[in-house]
Design an enzyme around this catalytic site. Structure first.
Site, PDB file in Angstrom:
ATOM      1  N   GLN A 166      -0.801 -45.812  -5.781  1.00 23.89           N
ATOM      2  CA  GLN A 166      -1.508 -44.576  -6.107  1.00 23.89           C
ATOM      3  C   GLN A 166      -0.620 -43.588  -6.865  1.00 23.89           C
ATOM      4  OE1 GLN A 166      -2.270 -43.719  -1.835  1.00 23.89           O
ATOM      5  NE2 GLN A 166      -1.800 -41.606  -2.346  1.00 23.89           N
ATOM      6  N   HIS A 189       3.444 -32.963   8.725  1.00 27.66           N
ATOM      7  CA  HIS A 189       3.448 -31.515   8.976  1.00 27.66           C
ATOM      8  C   HIS A 189       2.207 -31.196   9.811  1.00 27.66           C
ATOM      9  CE1 HIS A 189       0.424 -31.497   5.857  1.00 27.66           C
ATOM     10  NE2 HIS A 189       1.281 -32.000   4.987  1.00 27.66           N
ATOM     11  N   SER A 200       1.825 -29.174   2.678  1.00 33.27           N
ATOM     12  CA  SER A 200       1.915 -30.416   1.922  1.00 33.27           C
ATOM     13  C   SER A 200       3.323 -30.969   2.074  1.00 33.27           C
ATOM     14  CB  SER A 200       1.642 -30.133   0.436  1.00 33.27           C
ATOM     15  OG  SER A 200       2.073 -31.220  -0.348  1.00 33.27           O
ATOM     16  N   SER A 201       3.427 -32.300   2.127  1.00 31.52           N
ATOM     17  CA  SER A 201       4.766 -32.917   2.203  1.00 31.52           C
ATOM     18  C   SER A 201       5.584 -32.517   0.983  1.00 31.52           C
ATOM     19  CB  SER A 201       4.639 -34.443   2.257  1.00 31.52           C
ATOM     20  OG  SER A 201       3.784 -34.819   3.318  1.00 31.52           O
ATOM     21  N   GLY A 232      -0.623 -30.129   9.099  1.00 30.85           N
ATOM     22  CA  GLY A 232      -1.884 -30.627   8.541  1.00 30.85           C
ATOM     23  C   GLY A 232      -2.187 -32.015   9.079  1.00 30.85           C
ATOM     24  N   HIS A 233      -1.183 -32.908   9.001  1.00 31.99           N
ATOM     25  CA  HIS A 233      -1.364 -34.269   9.535  1.00 31.99           C
ATOM     26  C   HIS A 233      -1.620 -34.218  11.047  1.00 31.99           C
ATOM     27  CE1 HIS A 233       1.521 -35.075   6.079  1.00 31.99           C
ATOM     28  NE2 HIS A 233       0.535 -35.896   5.780  1.00 31.99           N
ATOM     29  N   GLY A 248      -8.109 -35.132   5.317  1.00 28.42           N
ATOM     30  CA  GLY A 248      -8.026 -33.682   5.188  1.00 28.42           C
ATOM     31  C   GLY A 248      -8.815 -33.168   3.991  1.00 28.42           C
ATOM     32  N   VAL A 251      -4.948 -26.980   6.733  1.00 26.97           N
ATOM     33  CA  VAL A 251      -4.002 -26.177   7.524  1.00 26.97           C
ATOM     34  C   VAL A 251      -3.038 -25.507   6.552  1.00 26.97           C
ATOM     35  CG1 VAL A 251      -2.231 -26.219   9.318  1.00 26.97           C
ATOM     36  CG2 VAL A 251      -4.210 -27.735   9.497  1.00 26.97           C
TER      37      VAL A 251
HETATM   38  P1  AMP Z   1      -0.765 -37.587   2.855  1.00 27.15           P
HETATM   39  O1  AMP Z   1       0.305 -37.970   3.818  1.00 27.15           O
HETATM   40  O2  AMP Z   1      -0.373 -36.479   1.926  1.00 27.15           O
HETATM   41  O3  AMP Z   1      -1.397 -38.767   2.162  1.00 27.15           O
HETATM   42  O4  AMP Z   1      -1.930 -36.961   3.735  1.00 27.15           O
HETATM   43  C1  AMP Z   1      -2.537 -37.690   4.778  1.00 27.15           C
HETATM   44  C2  AMP Z   1      -3.792 -36.988   5.206  1.00 27.15           C
HETATM   45  O5  AMP Z   1      -3.474 -35.670   5.662  1.00 27.15           O
HETATM   46  C3  AMP Z   1      -4.800 -36.820   4.057  1.00 27.15           C
HETATM   47  O6  AMP Z   1      -6.104 -37.082   4.551  1.00 27.15           O
HETATM   48  C4  AMP Z   1      -4.629 -35.383   3.669  1.00 27.15           C
HETATM   49  O7  AMP Z   1      -5.788 -34.806   3.088  1.00 27.15           O
HETATM   50  C5  AMP Z   1      -4.314 -34.746   5.010  1.00 27.15           C
HETATM   51  N1  AMP Z   1      -3.632 -33.457   4.804  1.00 27.15           N
HETATM   52  C6  AMP Z   1      -2.546 -33.247   4.015  1.00 27.15           C
HETATM   53  N2  AMP Z   1      -2.226 -31.926   4.019  1.00 27.15           N
HETATM   54  C7  AMP Z   1      -3.132 -31.306   4.819  1.00 27.15           C
HETATM   55  C8  AMP Z   1      -3.352 -29.949   5.208  1.00 27.15           C
HETATM   56  N3  AMP Z   1      -2.574 -28.959   4.792  1.00 27.15           N
HETATM   57  N4  AMP Z   1      -4.381 -29.681   6.049  1.00 27.15           N
HETATM   58  C9  AMP Z   1      -5.194 -30.693   6.477  1.00 27.15           C
HETATM   59  N5  AMP Z   1      -5.048 -31.982   6.142  1.00 27.15           N
HETATM   60  C10 AMP Z   1      -4.032 -32.293   5.327  1.00 27.15           C
END
Ligand code: AMP
Length: 277
Positions: free
Chosen positions: A58, A31, A182-183, A33-34, A144, A173
């Site tokens: 995890q 999304h 968030s996913s 954020g990524h 993030g 974000v």
């Molecule tokens: P994930 O795929 O959930 O493991 O997230 C991968 C990276 O993206 C991690 O470093 C998260 O902290 C970051 N991340 C996830 N959601 C957001 C967001 N809304 N804003 C910024 N970074 C994010």
């Protein structure tokens, strides 16, 4: 953009990249954020490598590993236009082959908050991130602030194990109404989606209270809980007002602090945080 999965493919692709390399570790189902992390890496590094790996170690036994959302084709279409050089998508067998028995554990800072609620979670995170660092050998790695404790734990591990890598932590974000992207937000039905903004409302109320001069951490935690209690679909797991560096709960706020929470909306566990500086 090249896609690789095996360690041999990764090594030869990595050797062909000269200059600085930024790594963005993800579990996919990307999304904004990524994508913000990838854009930042692209600004700061000559080459960008994105990893996509839903890391089984995890997830707790009762967590959502098997139903964690996945859509690799969509992810690759989102990553490609951002100028990513390489996507590494290892399988679980590549990361944890038969007979695997080596783990990375960070101590005190993994105990509170997410560490209490998700035993073993950070052991899985630090192990996989150490393996991603060894595989990719980046100059910088992007995480993030959304996962505030994870970022703190990774910083600690990087210092403790002397990885020559700069950890860059990027802002959260949010959707237009304040919900942190968030996913896992796809699990929310429309009613739950509306209810989910209570996390942002709760954090915003606490921040306003702080800005009006309140420094009693227990009062700040109470304000957050009050707002969360106003939403019938929200079930609070924890609410915290902690020291930003150590993550120990505060009595009085007189240094940088982290307001954070984990809240179930139905079966979906959401986390969010604000920094008080
Ligand atoms: P994930 O795929 O959930 O493991 O997230 C991968 C990276 O993206 C991690 O470093 C998260 O902290 C970051 N991340 C996830 N959601 C957001 C967001 N809304 N804003 C910024 N970074 C994010």
């Amino acid at each position: 953009m090249r896609n690789v999965s095996t360690l041999d493919e990764l090594r030869s692709a990595r050797l062909s990249l000269s200059g600085t390399v930024g790594l963005v570790p993800t579990m996919g189902f990307l999304h904004e954020g990524h994508l913000s992390l990838i854009r930042r890496a692209k600004e700061e590094c000559d080459h960008v490598i994105v990893s996509i790996f839903v890391n089984p170690t995890q997830f707790g036994p009762k967590e959502d590993l098997s139903k964690y959302p996945r859509d690799i084709e969509r992810d690759l279409n989102l990553i490609e236009p951002l100028g990513t050089d390489l996507v590494w998508m290892p399988s679980a067998e590549i990361m944890y082959p038969k007979g695997y028995q080596t783990w990375v554990e960070v101590e005190a800072i993994t105990s509170p908050l997410e560490g209490t609620m998700r035993p073993g979670h950070f052991r899985g995170v630090t192990t996989v991130v150490a393996k991603l660092f060894n595989g990719v050998q980046p100059h910088k790695a992007y995480f993030g602030q959304k996962d505030a404790q994870q970022a703190a734990v990774i910083r600690q591990m990087t210092r403790d194990l002397n990885f020559p890598i700069e950890i860059v932590v990027c802002p959260i974000v949010r959707e237009a109404d304040g919900l942190a992207m968030s996913s896992r937000n796809v699990y929310l039905d429309p009613e739950q989606r509306k209810a989910a903004i209570v996390l942002f409302r709760s954090l915003s109320t606490a921040k306003e209270t702080y800005e009006k001069g309140e420094r009693d951490a227990e009062k700040i935690r109470s304000r957050m809980k009050e707002v969360l209690a106003s939403e019938p679909l929200a079930e609070v797991q924890y609410v915290s007002c902690a020291d930003y560096d150590t993550l120990e709960e505060l009595t009085e706020i007189n240094s940088k602090a982290l307001l954070s929470m984990a809240v179930f909306i139905g079966k979906t566990r959401l986390i969010d945080n604000f920094v008080l500086d």
